[in-house]
Design an enzyme around this catalytic site. Structure first.
Site, PDB file in Angstrom:
ATOM      1  N   ARG A  73       0.867  -1.100   0.030  1.00 24.38           N
ATOM      2  CA  ARG A  73       0.210  -0.014  -0.177  1.00 24.38           C
ATOM      3  C   ARG A  73       0.930   1.265   0.108  1.00 24.38           C
ATOM      4  NH1 ARG A  73      -2.277   0.961   5.389  1.00 24.38           N
ATOM      5  NH2 ARG A  73      -0.935   2.741   5.222  1.00 24.38           N
ATOM      6  N   HIS A 112      -3.843   4.624   4.367  1.00 23.57           N
ATOM      7  CA  HIS A 112      -4.832   3.660   4.439  1.00 23.57           C
ATOM      8  C   HIS A 112      -6.154   4.474   3.825  1.00 23.57           C
ATOM      9  CE1 HIS A 112      -7.695   0.866   6.005  1.00 23.57           C
ATOM     10  NE2 HIS A 112      -8.188   1.740   6.870  1.00 23.57           N
ATOM     11  N   TYR A 121       3.797   5.721  11.431  1.00 28.87           N
ATOM     12  CA  TYR A 121       4.208   4.548  11.923  1.00 28.87           C
ATOM     13  C   TYR A 121       5.063   3.530  10.771  1.00 28.87           C
ATOM     14  CZ  TYR A 121       0.030   3.813   8.753  1.00 28.87           C
ATOM     15  OH  TYR A 121      -1.011   3.750   7.728  1.00 28.87           O
TER      16      TYR A 121
END
Ligand SMILES: Cc1ncc(C[n+]2csc(CCOP(=O)(O)OP(=O)(O)O)c2C)c(N)n1
Length: 374
Positions: free
Chosen positions: A270, A274, A283
């Site tokens: 990805r 998100h 993160y």
């Protein structure tokens, strides 16, 4: 799971990152599906992967400008989605999660209806009976249960292994690495196995479930997840459109012909956030993103096509088509009327209800209090 560990897992790759086509001996059974493709098919794959990428960029911009409530980017997952989407047969049904914009493209879904949903003006807006592409599922794993039930129904109706291509059906469901940890996904694997259902579980392992790594969801590679239930699995290089096409085609054909369920883990990444509500810099390291951006599925297919002698004109044409798509989408979004306010209340109960009527009356009065009526 670290990148090094990924390297030790047998993975179907038919296109190298340099765009060279080759079939390793142990995966020879998949070659026939590529041999049946023509140059027009390869160009179609690229055209739609580039359309998907452009659609994503435009939708992200529209969300940033306040035109959409949210956007769910799928940048990096074009090969997994376009390849597998085109491997689905004419009678088959697809149960997507919420990131399958590319699969939607392969099934002729009006892209504006996806944007309308994320603008909050509809719940999908396409007819799954006509498109065979079911509505997006936001609640993780629910689409897997729906697909499993649907596939059991297909078998109960006797629409498997009749030998009649007009009649036989298979089902594919898309889920993420995070969704595999949902209890109903395990239950679905078991039900599909014991009923020998014509179902392919297509996991896009994009390595993140919001801010959780895949290693937080599983102790074994995900392609092995179905084995204990009786669902054989295989891992593919999810950034290789030819592997995605060939492996999905084989397992959908097999399922339609009575071989039962199978699981495909497409290892991809990805590249984006998100959703537009997420900030992945909190993160994960940029070095990891760069590593995968260098393995871009579009660049890989472009390299393959150039090796086949496809010239610059074709790539220019795809870029122009992207410009046109962006302009069309922007014009349509900016001129879209807001749905009537009573729609929010209309479908809560099948018959009128005093509480709902009271709420509607209150809202109408509230809205009328603004200058200009809203
Ligand atoms: C049952 C349920 N629990 C939690 C959520 C909140 N949620 C939305 S997306 C997401 C992560 C999903 O990750 P993954 O399955 O890997 O798919 P991806 O978003 O990476 O495509 C979570 C936890 C949800 N939508 N449904």
């Amino acid at each position: 799971m670290s990148l090094e560990e990924h390297a030790n897992v047998p993975t179907v790759q038919l296109l190298s990152p340099e765009g060279e086509y080759g079939v390793p001996k142990q995966f020879a059974e998949y070659a026939q599906f590529i041999e049946q493709l023509t140059e027009a098919d390869f160009l179609k794959f690229y055209r739609d992967m580039s359309r998907m990428r452009r659609f994503d960029a435009e939708a992200t911009a529209l969300q940033r400008q306040g035109q959409l409530g949210l956007w769910i980017p799928a940048i990096g997952q074009e090969a997994a989605q376009i390849g597998s989407g085109y491997a689905v047969g004419n009678n088959d049904h697809i149960f997507p999660s919420y990131r399958e914009h590319g699969v939607a493209i392969t099934h002729g879904i009006d892209l504006l209806s996806i944007l309308k949903m994320l603008r909050g003006v509809n719940h999908g807006g396409w007819n799954p009976d006509e498109t065979r592409f079911h509505l997006y599922a936001i609640v993780l794993g629910t689409q897997v249960v729906h697909a499993t039930g649907y596939a059991m129904g297909v078998a109960f109706d006797g629409n498997v292994a009749t030998g009649n291509p007009e009649q036989d059906q298979a089902v594919i469901t898309y889920l993420g690495d995070g969704a595999t940890a949902e209890g109903e996904v395990s239950e679905s694997l078991l039900f599909a196995a014991i009923n020998n259902s014509p179902l392919v579980f297509f996991i896009q392992n994009n390595q993140w479930a919001i801010s959780s790594r895949t290693s937080a969801q599983t102790r074994v590679p995900l392609y092995q997840r179905g084995a204990g239930f009786g669902v054989p699995g295989i891992r593919i290089d999810g950034n290789d459109v030819l592997a995605a096409y060939a492996v999905t085609k084989k397992h959908m054909d097999d399922a339609r012909n009575g071989a039962g369920p199978a699981l495909i883990e497409a290892l991809t990444y990805r590249i984006g956030a998100h959703t537009t509500s997420d900030d992945p810099t909190k993160y994960r390291d940029q070095a990891e993103v760069d590593y995968w951006a260098a393995r871009d599925p579009l660049i890989r297919l472009e390299r393959f096509l150039r090796r086949q002698g496809i010239g610059q004109d074709f790539f220019d044409e795809c870029a122009q088509a992207g410009e046109l798509l962006s302009t069309e989408i922007r014009e349509q979004i900016f001129s879209m009327p807001n749905p009537p306010i009573e729609n929010m209340f209309k479908y809560v109960y099948s018959e009128s209800h005093p509480l709902i009527e009271e709420q509607l009356a209150w809202l109408e009065q509230y809205e009328a209090g603004f200058e200009g009526g809203h």
